[in-house]
Design a protein around this motif. Structure first.
Motif, PDB file in Angstrom:
ATOM      1  N   GLU A  51       0.848  -1.198   0.000  1.00  0.00           N
ATOM      2  CA  GLU A  51       0.000   0.000   0.000  1.00  0.00           C
ATOM      3  C   GLU A  51       0.882   1.247   0.000  1.00  0.00           C
ATOM      4  O   GLU A  51       1.927   1.276   0.658  1.00  0.00           O
ATOM      5  N   ILE A  52       0.437   2.269  -0.700  1.00  0.00           N
ATOM      6  CA  ILE A  52       1.189   3.527  -0.749  1.00  0.00           C
ATOM      7  C   ILE A  52       1.347   4.120   0.644  1.00  0.00           C
ATOM      8  O   ILE A  52       2.416   4.580   1.007  1.00  0.00           O
ATOM      9  N   LYS A  53       0.298   4.085   1.440  1.00  0.00           N
ATOM     10  CA  LYS A  53       0.345   4.632   2.798  1.00  0.00           C
ATOM     11  C   LYS A  53       0.369   3.513   3.833  1.00  0.00           C
ATOM     12  O   LYS A  53      -0.171   3.647   4.925  1.00  0.00           O
ATOM     13  N   GLY A  54       1.020   2.427   3.477  1.00  0.00           N
ATOM     14  CA  GLY A  54       1.057   1.264   4.353  1.00  0.00           C
ATOM     15  C   GLY A  54       1.684   1.516   5.702  1.00  0.00           C
ATOM     16  O   GLY A  54       1.211   1.021   6.723  1.00  0.00           O
ATOM     17  N   ARG A  55       2.764   2.294   5.736  1.00  0.00           N
ATOM     18  CA  ARG A  55       3.450   2.581   7.007  1.00  0.00           C
ATOM     19  C   ARG A  55       2.526   3.357   7.949  1.00  0.00           C
ATOM     20  O   ARG A  55       2.408   3.037   9.129  1.00  0.00           O
ATOM     21  N   GLU A  56       1.805   4.348   7.427  1.00  0.00           N
ATOM     22  CA  GLU A  56       0.872   5.115   8.251  1.00  0.00           C
ATOM     23  C   GLU A  56      -0.278   4.238   8.732  1.00  0.00           C
ATOM     24  O   GLU A  56      -0.738   4.356   9.869  1.00  0.00           O
ATOM     25  N   MET A  57      -0.745   3.339   7.869  1.00  0.00           N
ATOM     26  CA  MET A  57      -1.816   2.427   8.256  1.00  0.00           C
ATOM     27  C   MET A  57      -1.341   1.485   9.358  1.00  0.00           C
ATOM     28  O   MET A  57      -2.092   1.159  10.283  1.00  0.00           O
TER      29      MET A  57
END
Length: 102
Positions: A46-52
């Motif tokens: 996911e593009i925002k996987g780290r934030e998720m």
């Protein structure tokens, strides 16, 4: 956090995973074996996987994956799901969420 909540409500069963996680694979296999077809979100893809992942940790999921939502409600991680399965209530939760029919 908003993205996690949004995705968690889109399907009866939602699992946040990482493609390299063996417990994630086991949890996905359990749901498939029970007849559910979960939405799977691979955080490492996911593009925002780290934030998720941080948002999931904020919900109390440690480790962050696998994180399972049933009927839009956070159920927990692998140990929580396995405990529910062993005690017999996981299947009923899936039926109540209309993820499976029996």
């Amino acid at each position: 956090m908003e993205r996690v909540r949004d995705l968690a409500c889109k399907k009866a069963v939602v699992i946040f995973t990482k493609s390299s996680c063996f417990m994630c694979h086991s949890i996905k296999a359990l749901f498939y074996d029970l007849g559910a077809s979960p939405a799977v979100h691979e955080l490492d893809q996911e593009i925002k996987g780290r934030e998720m992942e941080w948002a999931l940790k904020g919900l109390g999921c440690n480790p962050a994956v696998p994180a399972v939502f049933i009927g839009g409600v956070f159920v927990g991680s692998a140990k929580d799901v396995i405990s529910l399965h062993v005690e017999g209530s996981l299947k009923q939760m899936l039926i109540n969420a209309k993820a499976i029919w029996f």
